[in-house]
Design a protein around this motif. Structure first.
Motif, PDB file in Angstrom:
ATOM      1  N   TYR A   5       0.837  -1.126  -0.028  1.00 52.41           N
ATOM      2  CA  TYR A   5      -0.068   0.063   0.067  1.00 52.41           C
ATOM      3  C   TYR A   5       0.912   1.263  -0.164  1.00 52.41           C
ATOM      4  O   TYR A   5       2.058   1.251   0.577  1.00 52.41           O
ATOM      5  N   VAL A   8       0.303   2.807   5.147  1.00 55.40           N
ATOM      6  CA  VAL A   8      -0.234   1.984   6.025  1.00 55.40           C
ATOM      7  C   VAL A   8      -0.261   2.853   7.335  1.00 55.40           C
ATOM      8  O   VAL A   8       0.431   3.587   7.721  1.00 55.40           O
ATOM      9  N   CYS A 149       4.977  -1.096   2.234  1.00 53.11           N
ATOM     10  CA  CYS A 149       4.426   0.600   2.148  1.00 53.11           C
ATOM     11  C   CYS A 149       5.392   1.441   1.940  1.00 53.11           C
ATOM     12  O   CYS A 149       6.579   1.120   2.090  1.00 53.11           O
TER      13      CYS A 149
END
Ligand SMILES: Cc1cc2nc3c(=O)[nH]c(=O)nc-3n(C[C@H](O)[C@H](O)[C@H](O)COP(=O)(O)OP(=O)(O)OC[C@H]3O[C@@H](n4cnc5c(N)ncnc54)[C@H](O)[C@@H]3O)c2cc1C
Length: 455
Positions: A5, A8, A149
Motif C-alpha cells: 500500500y 499504512v 508501504c
C-alpha cells in the motif's frame, strides 16, 4: 488485502480515520490496521465532545438527534469562581457523541474514499529496506502477517506503539508518557434528585479543574475532574469542590477514568517514510486535554505535504516531509506550545487568590479566559486592570507575592517558547540547534505536575 500500500496507518480512531480519508481522497492506496474489533473500538470512555465549527471546518461526518451516535449539543459555557458566586458566562457550540459510534462512522467515511480497514490487526514492528521503512509486521486475528508501504503513520494513541518501536537512530523521539506527562480524568455520570436548569448546562470551575456538562440519556450531567499527578489528587479537589460549591443532591450512575497526554508535542513528527499524529504525537489541546480535533490541523497539512512528496511513486523522505513540521509549528504548533507553557504555572495558586481574581474580573477575566487557545484580542486596558488588582490583592493579603511571581514568570517563559517555535527551522539542517534550545526552555518551564499545590 494487497501485498503493498502507499500508506499504512496504525490505529483506526479519530487520527487514523481522518488521515486515511484524506490520503484515499487523493488517490493513494491506504490500509489501516486496528487491533480492536468494531465492537470494542474506542471504548475507554463513552461520551466525548467536538466543536461544531471544527467538525464543519474539517468536513467530518455529521450527526443528528436520534441517530444513535448524537447525544446532545450545548451553546452556554459558564466559568465559575471557586465558591460558585462569580459567574462568567460565555458561548460555545459543542456536540456530545458516543465515541465508539462516531469512530465507526469516521472509519466508514474513510472506507467510502477507498481506504481499507483491518480490525483485529495488531502492529508488531516495522520492516526496513536500506535502513528505511518499507512495511510492517502485524498479527491478524492472532496469525502473523506483513505488508509493504511507502509511508507508515503512527495513529496508535498515547501508547505510540510505532514511533516507540523505531530504531534509536531513526530521528524520532521514542519517549513513553509517564504519570507526570498525562492528565488524569475521572468522569462521573450523575443524576440529580430534582433536575435544575443551571446544572444541566456546561460549567467550569478552574480552581478544581472540574467541568459539569450535559450527558447522554443515561444521566442528567457528566461531572469531570481533571488532574495532574494522579487520580488521588483529582479526588482531593473533588472533595473540596463538594464542600465549597452547593450543588443539588445527586447520585452517581456510573464512572469512567482515563488519561490524556499533557506533554509538549513531538519536536519532529516525521522521519523517512514515517509520520506520527494524534495522541501518538502528544497533540492534545493544552487548555483542556481534548485530542480528537486538536490533531486535525497537523493531519490536514500532513496529507497535503505527504501527497506531494509521494507524487509519481516517490519515496517520502524525511526532507520531503519536513514542511509538515514547519507549517504546523508556524500555526497551531507555536500557539499550543505557548499555552502549555503558560498553564504549567497558571493553575498553581491558592483558592483565596483564585477567588479574589475572579471577583475582580482580573487575570481570570471573561476576556482572558475566553481567549485561551485562540487569538487573544487582549488590550492594554485588560493588562492595566490585571496589574492594578494584583497590587491591590497583595496589599490586602489576598495574593502572595510568590504566587503571582510564579504565574508572571510562567507567562514570560511561555512567550519565550512561542518565539522559539516561531523560529522552527525550515529544513532539517537547523534542527539539532533548535532542539537544544527547545530542551533548555522546556526544562525551565517545567510541567503542571511540578507545581501542583497541596490541599
Ligand atoms: C476520559 C477522557 C475524556 C476525553 N474527552 C475528550 C473529548 O470530549 N473530546 C476530545 O476531543 N478528546 C477527548 N479526550 C481525548 C481523546 O480521547 C484523545 O485525544 C483521542 O482519542 C486521540 O485520538 P487518536 O486517534 O490519536 O488515539 P486513540 O483514540 O487512542 O486511538 C488509537 C487507536 O490505535 C489502536 N492501536 C493501539 N495500538 C495498536 C496496535 N499495536 N496495532 C493496531 N492498532 C493499535 C487503538 O486500539 C486505538 O483504536 C478524552 C480523553 C479521556 C481519557
Amino acid at each position: 488485502m494487497k501485498d503493498f500500500y502507499d500508506v499504512v496507518i496504525v490505529g483506526a480512531s479519530s487520527a487514523g480515520a481522518y488521515f486515511a480519508r484524506k490520503m484515499a481522497e487523493r488517490g493513494f492506496s491506504v490500509l489501516v490496521l486496528e487491533k480492536e474489533t468494531p465492537e470494542t473500538l474506542s471504548r475507554e470512555y463513552d461520551v466525548f465532545h467536538m466543536g461544531r465549527a471544527e467538525m464543519a471546518r474539517y468536513g467530518l461526518p455529521q450527526v443528528q438527534p436520534g441517530d444513535g451516535v448524537y447525544c446532545f449539543a450545548f451553546t452556554d459555557d459558564t466559568q465559575y469562581s471557586p465558591y460558585g458566586q462569580h459567574a462568567k458566562p460565555g458561548k460555545t457550540d459543542v456536540i456530545g457523541m458516543h465515541k465508539n459510534g462516531y469512530m465507526l462512522r469516521m472509519d466508514a467515511w474513510a472506507e467510502e474514499a477507498g481506504a481499507e480497514i483491518l480490525y483485529g490487526a495488531c502492529y508488531n514492528d516495522a520492516l526496513y529496506e536500506n535502513g528505511r521503512i518499507s512495511g510492517v509486521r502485524f498479527t491478524l486475528d492472532g496469525a502473523p502477517a506483513q505488508v509493504g508501504c511507502r509511508l507508515l503513520a503512527d495513529c496508535s494513541g498515547k501508547q505510540a506503539v510505532v514511533r516507540r518501536s523505531l530504531p534509536d537512530t531513526y530521528g524520532i523521539e521514542k519517549f513513553a508518557l509517564t504519570a507526570r506527562d498525562v492528565f488524569f480524568v475521572k468522569l462521573r455520570y450523575i443524576k440529580f434528585e430534582e433536575p435544575m436548569e443551571r446544572w444541566l448546562k456546561s460549567q467550569f470551575y478552574l480552581f478544581y479543574k472540574i467541568w459539569i456538562a450535559p450527558s447522554d440519556d443515561s444521566a442528567d450531567a457528566i461531572l469531570g475532574v481533571g488532574s495532574s499527578c494522579s487520580y488521588e489528587v483529582g479526588e482531593k479537589f473533588y472533595q473540596l469542590f463538594c464542600k465549597n460549591v452547593r450543588t443539588p443532591p445527586y447520585r452517581v450512575v456510573r464512572e469512567e477514568v482515563g488519561t490524556t497526554p499533557y506533554h509538549r508535542a513531538l519536536y519532529s513528527f516525521v522521519a523517512d517514510g514515517f509520520i506520527a499524529m494524534g495522541d501518538a504525537a502528544c497533540l492534545t489541546k493544552p487548555n483542556n486535554g481534548e485530542g480528537t480535533t486538536a490533531a486535525l490541523a497537523l493531519e490536514e497539512i500532513a496529507a497535503d505535504v505527504a501527497a506531494a512528496a509521494m507524487q509519481g511513486g516517490a519515496y517520502p523522505t524525511r526532507d520531503a516531509l519536513w514542511p509538515i513540521n514547519k507549517r504546523y509549528n508556524d500555526g497551531q504548533g507555536k500557539e499550543f506550545a505557548m499555552v502549555l507553557a503558560a498553564f504549567a504555572r497558571a493553575v498553581s495558586h491558592s483558592i483565596k487568590m483564585n477567588d479574589f481574581l475572579y471577583a475582580h474580573d482580573a487575570i481570570f477575566s471573561k476576556k482572558i479566559i475566553g481567549a485561551v487557545g485562540g487569538s487573544s484580542g487582549i488590550g492594554p486596558g485588560e493588562i492595566a486592570k490585571a496589574v492594578f488588582f494584583i497590587l491591590y490583592g497583595m496589599a490586602t493579603g489576598n495574593i502572595k507575592p510568590t504566587e503571582i511571581g510564579g504565574m508572571l514568570l510562567g507567562g514570560v517563559k511561555a512567550v519565550r517558547v512561542l518565539l522559539h517555535y516561531a523560529r522552527y527551522p525550515a529544513n532539517p539542517a537547523g534542527f539539532p540547534a533548535w532542539v537544544k534550545k527547545a530542551d533548555r526552555l522546556w526544562d525551565s518551564v517545567g510541567q503542571m505536575a511540578d507545581y501542583q499545590i497541596e490541599i
